[in-house]
Design a protein around this motif. Structure first.
Motif, PDB file in Angstrom:
ATOM      1  N   ASP A 236       0.832  -1.217   0.000  1.00  0.00           N
ATOM      2  CA  ASP A 236       0.000   0.000   0.000  1.00  0.00           C
ATOM      3  C   ASP A 236       0.857   1.253   0.000  1.00  0.00           C
ATOM      4  O   ASP A 236       0.486   2.281   0.546  1.00  0.00           O
ATOM      5  CB  ASP A 236      -0.938   0.014   1.210  1.00  0.00           C
ATOM      6  CG  ASP A 236      -0.164   0.050   2.525  1.00  0.00           C
ATOM      7  OD1 ASP A 236       1.051  -0.233   2.511  1.00  0.00           O
ATOM      8  OD2 ASP A 236      -0.784   0.378   3.554  1.00  0.00           O
ATOM      9  N   ALA A 237       2.021   1.181  -0.642  1.00  0.00           N
ATOM     10  CA  ALA A 237       2.961   2.302  -0.622  1.00  0.00           C
ATOM     11  C   ALA A 237       2.377   3.580  -1.196  1.00  0.00           C
ATOM     12  O   ALA A 237       2.794   4.668  -0.845  1.00  0.00           O
ATOM     13  CB  ALA A 237       4.233   1.925  -1.396  1.00  0.00           C
ATOM     14  N   ARG A 243      -5.536  10.021   0.056  1.00  0.00           N
ATOM     15  CA  ARG A 243      -6.222   8.733   0.078  1.00  0.00           C
ATOM     16  C   ARG A 243      -6.788   8.407   1.459  1.00  0.00           C
ATOM     17  O   ARG A 243      -7.512   7.425   1.625  1.00  0.00           O
ATOM     18  CB  ARG A 243      -5.276   7.615  -0.384  1.00  0.00           C
ATOM     19  CG  ARG A 243      -4.932   7.696  -1.865  1.00  0.00           C
ATOM     20  CD  ARG A 243      -3.974   6.585  -2.280  1.00  0.00           C
ATOM     21  NE  ARG A 243      -3.613   6.690  -3.686  1.00  0.00           N
ATOM     22  CZ  ARG A 243      -4.291   6.134  -4.680  1.00  0.00           C
ATOM     23  NH1 ARG A 243      -5.375   5.431  -4.414  1.00  0.00           N
ATOM     24  NH2 ARG A 243      -3.883   6.281  -5.924  1.00  0.00           N
ATOM     25  N   VAL A 244      -6.448   9.219   2.445  1.00  0.00           N
ATOM     26  CA  VAL A 244      -7.019   9.013   3.768  1.00  0.00           C
ATOM     27  C   VAL A 244      -8.541   9.090   3.728  1.00  0.00           C
ATOM     28  O   VAL A 244      -9.233   8.459   4.531  1.00  0.00           O
ATOM     29  CB  VAL A 244      -6.444  10.046   4.770  1.00  0.00           C
ATOM     30  CG1 VAL A 244      -6.951  11.450   4.449  1.00  0.00           C
ATOM     31  CG2 VAL A 244      -6.771   9.665   6.205  1.00  0.00           C
ATOM     32  N   LEU A 245      -9.089   9.857   2.787  1.00  0.00           N
ATOM     33  CA  LEU A 245     -10.543   9.964   2.658  1.00  0.00           C
ATOM     34  C   LEU A 245     -11.164   8.641   2.226  1.00  0.00           C
ATOM     35  O   LEU A 245     -12.345   8.390   2.486  1.00  0.00           O
ATOM     36  CB  LEU A 245     -10.900  11.064   1.653  1.00  0.00           C
ATOM     37  CG  LEU A 245     -10.528  12.483   2.071  1.00  0.00           C
ATOM     38  CD1 LEU A 245     -10.777  13.461   0.940  1.00  0.00           C
ATOM     39  CD2 LEU A 245     -11.303  12.901   3.313  1.00  0.00           C
ATOM     40  N   LEU A 246     -10.376   7.801   1.561  1.00  0.00           N
ATOM     41  CA  LEU A 246     -10.850   6.488   1.148  1.00  0.00           C
ATOM     42  C   LEU A 246     -10.519   5.414   2.176  1.00  0.00           C
ATOM     43  O   LEU A 246     -11.300   4.471   2.368  1.00  0.00           O
ATOM     44  CB  LEU A 246     -10.219   6.104  -0.207  1.00  0.00           C
ATOM     45  CG  LEU A 246     -10.473   7.057  -1.380  1.00  0.00           C
ATOM     46  CD1 LEU A 246      -9.718   6.588  -2.614  1.00  0.00           C
ATOM     47  CD2 LEU A 246     -11.965   7.146  -1.677  1.00  0.00           C
ATOM     48  N   THR A 247      -9.367   5.543   2.826  1.00  0.00           N
ATOM     49  CA  THR A 247      -8.914   4.504   3.746  1.00  0.00           C
ATOM     50  C   THR A 247      -9.401   4.710   5.184  1.00  0.00           C
ATOM     51  O   THR A 247      -9.555   3.738   5.925  1.00  0.00           O
ATOM     52  CB  THR A 247      -7.372   4.421   3.754  1.00  0.00           C
ATOM     53  OG1 THR A 247      -6.831   5.689   4.149  1.00  0.00           O
ATOM     54  CG2 THR A 247      -6.853   4.070   2.358  1.00  0.00           C
ATOM     55  N   HIS A 248      -9.634   5.954   5.588  1.00  0.00           N
ATOM     56  CA  HIS A 248     -10.041   6.241   6.967  1.00  0.00           C
ATOM     57  C   HIS A 248     -11.162   7.289   7.013  1.00  0.00           C
ATOM     58  O   HIS A 248     -11.068   8.285   7.749  1.00  0.00           O
ATOM     59  CB  HIS A 248      -8.846   6.738   7.792  1.00  0.00           C
ATOM     60  CG  HIS A 248      -7.753   5.739   7.937  1.00  0.00           C
ATOM     61  ND1 HIS A 248      -6.849   5.475   6.922  1.00  0.00           N
ATOM     62  CD2 HIS A 248      -7.401   4.938   8.985  1.00  0.00           C
ATOM     63  CE1 HIS A 248      -5.993   4.553   7.334  1.00  0.00           C
ATOM     64  NE2 HIS A 248      -6.294   4.212   8.575  1.00  0.00           N
ATOM     65  N   PRO A 249     -12.251   7.101   6.261  1.00  0.00           N
ATOM     66  CA  PRO A 249     -13.310   8.124   6.251  1.00  0.00           C
ATOM     67  C   PRO A 249     -14.018   8.294   7.591  1.00  0.00           C
ATOM     68  O   PRO A 249     -14.427   9.394   7.950  1.00  0.00           O
ATOM     69  CB  PRO A 249     -14.279   7.592   5.183  1.00  0.00           C
ATOM     70  CG  PRO A 249     -14.050   6.110   5.163  1.00  0.00           C
ATOM     71  CD  PRO A 249     -12.586   5.937   5.416  1.00  0.00           C
ATOM     72  N   PRO A 372      -2.444   6.060  10.971  1.00  0.00           N
ATOM     73  CA  PRO A 372      -1.063   5.591  10.774  1.00  0.00           C
ATOM     74  C   PRO A 372      -0.226   6.680  10.108  1.00  0.00           C
ATOM     75  O   PRO A 372      -0.761   7.648   9.549  1.00  0.00           O
ATOM     76  CB  PRO A 372      -1.227   4.371   9.862  1.00  0.00           C
ATOM     77  CG  PRO A 372      -2.515   4.604   9.140  1.00  0.00           C
ATOM     78  CD  PRO A 372      -3.396   5.341  10.115  1.00  0.00           C
ATOM     79  N   THR A 373       1.094   6.527  10.159  1.00  0.00           N
ATOM     80  CA  THR A 373       2.006   7.586   9.720  1.00  0.00           C
ATOM     81  C   THR A 373       1.818   7.978   8.263  1.00  0.00           C
ATOM     82  O   THR A 373       1.921   9.159   7.917  1.00  0.00           O
ATOM     83  CB  THR A 373       3.467   7.139   9.941  1.00  0.00           C
ATOM     84  OG1 THR A 373       3.627   6.793  11.325  1.00  0.00           O
ATOM     85  CG2 THR A 373       4.438   8.255   9.605  1.00  0.00           C
ATOM     86  N   ASN A 374       1.533   7.009   7.393  1.00  0.00           N
ATOM     87  CA  ASN A 374       1.494   7.317   5.962  1.00  0.00           C
ATOM     88  C   ASN A 374       0.320   8.198   5.553  1.00  0.00           C
ATOM     89  O   ASN A 374       0.308   8.753   4.451  1.00  0.00           O
ATOM     90  CB  ASN A 374       1.492   6.022   5.133  1.00  0.00           C
ATOM     91  CG  ASN A 374       0.245   5.182   5.357  1.00  0.00           C
ATOM     92  OD1 ASN A 374      -0.314   5.182   6.446  1.00  0.00           O
ATOM     93  ND2 ASN A 374      -0.180   4.459   4.349  1.00  0.00           N
ATOM     94  N   VAL A 375      -0.683   8.342   6.430  1.00  0.00           N
ATOM     95  CA  VAL A 375      -1.800   9.253   6.127  1.00  0.00           C
ATOM     96  C   VAL A 375      -2.083  10.191   7.302  1.00  0.00           C
ATOM     97  O   VAL A 375      -3.114  10.866   7.323  1.00  0.00           O
ATOM     98  CB  VAL A 375      -3.089   8.471   5.766  1.00  0.00           C
ATOM     99  CG1 VAL A 375      -2.923   7.717   4.458  1.00  0.00           C
ATOM    100  CG2 VAL A 375      -3.493   7.530   6.891  1.00  0.00           C
ATOM    101  N   ARG A 376      -1.190  10.249   8.280  1.00  0.00           N
ATOM    102  CA  ARG A 376      -1.461  11.028   9.499  1.00  0.00           C
ATOM    103  C   ARG A 376      -1.552  12.529   9.226  1.00  0.00           C
ATOM    104  O   ARG A 376      -2.438  13.209   9.746  1.00  0.00           O
ATOM    105  CB  ARG A 376      -0.373  10.754  10.545  1.00  0.00           C
ATOM    106  CG  ARG A 376      -0.625  11.455  11.884  1.00  0.00           C
ATOM    107  CD  ARG A 376       0.363  11.000  12.931  1.00  0.00           C
ATOM    108  NE  ARG A 376       0.204   9.578  13.211  1.00  0.00           N
ATOM    109  CZ  ARG A 376       1.181   8.684  13.161  1.00  0.00           C
ATOM    110  NH1 ARG A 376       2.413   9.075  12.861  1.00  0.00           N
ATOM    111  NH2 ARG A 376       0.952   7.426  13.423  1.00  0.00           N
ATOM    112  N   PHE A 377      -0.643  13.053   8.434  1.00  0.00           N
ATOM    113  CA  PHE A 377      -0.649  14.489   8.130  1.00  0.00           C
ATOM    114  C   PHE A 377      -1.949  14.869   7.436  1.00  0.00           C
ATOM    115  O   PHE A 377      -2.659  15.784   7.846  1.00  0.00           O
ATOM    116  CB  PHE A 377       0.557  14.834   7.241  1.00  0.00           C
ATOM    117  CG  PHE A 377       0.943  16.293   7.263  1.00  0.00           C
ATOM    118  CD1 PHE A 377       0.000  17.296   7.289  1.00  0.00           C
ATOM    119  CD2 PHE A 377       2.283  16.673   7.239  1.00  0.00           C
ATOM    120  CE1 PHE A 377       0.353  18.639   7.289  1.00  0.00           C
ATOM    121  CE2 PHE A 377       2.658  18.004   7.239  1.00  0.00           C
ATOM    122  CZ  PHE A 377       1.693  18.988   7.262  1.00  0.00           C
TER     123      PHE A 377
END
Length: 458
Positions: A236-237, A243-249, A372-377
């Motif tokens: 999931d690199a 993409r946070v809107l898709l992965t963590h809505p 998680p770090t890859n979408v935290r910001f």
């Protein structure tokens, strides 16, 4: 083989980590001070003299609404900045984004201070554009500041260090209102309207210079460096940034609503409240209203630190419930009492702003611990700025419109409903105290860190 904490779970365990932690807090505090100082100055002037200086031909009500609308433009631009800068921050790192936002905010503020007045629509358009740049910058700056502190700090003291960084906001509010009080008291009305109001914007160059110097000495965060190494080979690199809107809505939606009652209460009092207190209904002088806000912001600094300390002991969500309760009671009293007594209204405003800052002390930790770090910001920035778009930006404008239709009781009722919904949203969030941010999203590593954090805390 023993199961210990991940390499980055105790960033302050080494001398280098401790030094970076201090620098990150100093950098974040100054960055927040600059952002909120400029926003506080603009908000105060938007409620007082900007209607006359930039929108004088629209009548009293029209000029006030137009001025509040330009104030709101900054909030409209914030989600765009959060989307763009958050994505870039998750992809390239927190550090380079914070240099860019510092330059954008400082440059826009200086240019606002140089704008000519009484020039009609052309200058008003430039003002709107500069306000949009401020908002775009703030969309990345505020969250980036918080994350660089959160990702450098010890997991069990994250709330406390986050609260130190957030006091840049109330301190800047104090300085902003003190600046206006001093200028309005020492200058004539003509001098203040001609050039006095420009000084705070032009003076922001000093904060920019100091913050830039400190920021040069802050390294990239351990959590991002670990994520960058792992992300190159992870399936999931590419799942970063927007993409946070898709992965963590769900997390984005809940955090947006959780922060709504707080930010609505703040701008209802700090911006619309100035017009309300100085209106014919209350009849308070501008100097008295500014002084009330200045003192209340000063007291709220202590509340912010207390909120950070408390959330490390009892959890983020309990602190949030306490803060929202204070906001609910304070807003009800603010419009219900509606006294011309500076002492009475000062105590009420202090209750509201202290309640806001109490839970603001827990906000950086709560937001960071949901992603998680890859979408935290991106996740934290979008949640924060979408809230501001929906509940901060229109707050003064809608409050003025509701008051014109149904009086201040209608304003109070609508505000209290939002605060109740915020409490419901908080109840649905996860309690993240003690989590290691580098391990978040890796179940095996995360459970080990939580066990170690619980043992250390208790």
């Amino acid at each position: 083989m023993t199961t210990g904490s991940p390499p980055h779970s105790r960033s302050q365990s080494s001398g280098r980590g401790s030094s970076q932690q201090v620098k990150a807090v100093a950098s974040g505090s100054l960055g927040n001070a600059l952002e909120y100082f400029d926003f506080a100055i603009y908000g105060a002037l938007a409620a007082t003299i900007f209607p006359k200086l930039f929108f004088g031909g629209m009548g009293e009500t029209g000029a006030l609404l137009a001025s509040f609308a330009t104030f709101g433009v900054g909030f409209v631009a914030r989600p765009v900045g959060a989307l763009v800068l958050g994505h870039l921050g998750d992809k390239f790192g927190r550090r380079p984004i914070l240099f860019a936002t510092l330059v954008m905010m400082g440059g826009a503020s200086i240019l606002i201070g140089l704008l000519p007045t009484d020039q009609g629509i052309s200058i008003a358009v430039v003002l709107v554009l500069l306000r949009a740049i401020q908002g775009f910058s703030l969309g990345g700056e505020v969250t980036g500041n918080k994350l660089i502190v959160m990702e450098h700090c010890d997991a069990t003291r994250r709330g406390f260090f986050g609260s130190i960084m957030t006091i840049g906001s109330p301190i800047s509010q104090v300085l902003a209102n003190l600046t206006i009080v001093v200028l309005s008291a020492t200058l004539t009305d003509t001098q203040f309207e001609s050039w006095g109001w420009r000084l705070p914007f032009l003076g922001s160059i000093v904060i920019v210079a100091v913050a830039f110097f400190i920021r040069l000495r802050v390294s990239e965060t351990p959590a991002f460096e670990a994520s960058a190494k792992e992300g190159r080979s992870a399936p999931d690199a590419e799942s970063k940034g927007w993409r946070v809107l898709l992965t963590h809505p769900r997390q984005v939606a809940l955090l947006t609503m959780a922060w709504a009652g707080t930010t609505l209460s703040f701008y209802l009092v700090a911006v619309y409240g100035l017009s309300f207190l100085t209106s014919s209904t209350i009849g308070m002088s501008s100097q008295a209203a500014f002084l009330i806000l200045m003192i209340a912001h000063a007291v709220s600094v202590v509340a912010a630190l207390l909120g950070g300390l408390t959330c490390d002991r009892i959890g983020r969500k309990r602190v949030w419930y306490l803060g929202l309760t204070g906001c609910f009671v304070g807003v009800a009293l603010f419009f219900g009492v509606a006294s011309s007594s500076p002492i009475t209204m000062g105590l009420i405003v202090t209750l509201i702003l202290s309640s806001i800052q109490f839970l603001s002390g827990a906000e950086p930790a709560l937001f960071a611990e949901q992603f998680p770090t890859n979408v935290r910001f991106s996740g934290a920035a979008l949640s924060y700025t979408i809230t501001n778009l929906l509940f901060s930006s229109p707050a003064p404008f809608i409050a003025a419109a509701l008051a014109a239709v149904g009086g201040t009781s209608l304003v109070a009722f609508a505000s209290l409903i939002v605060i109740v919904f915020s409490a419901v949203a908080v109840s649905k969030l996860e309690e993240g105290g003690g989590r290691d941010l580098a391990a978040l999203g890796h179940p095996g590593r995360e459970s080990a860190v939580l066990e170690g954090a619980d043992a250390e805390r208790w």
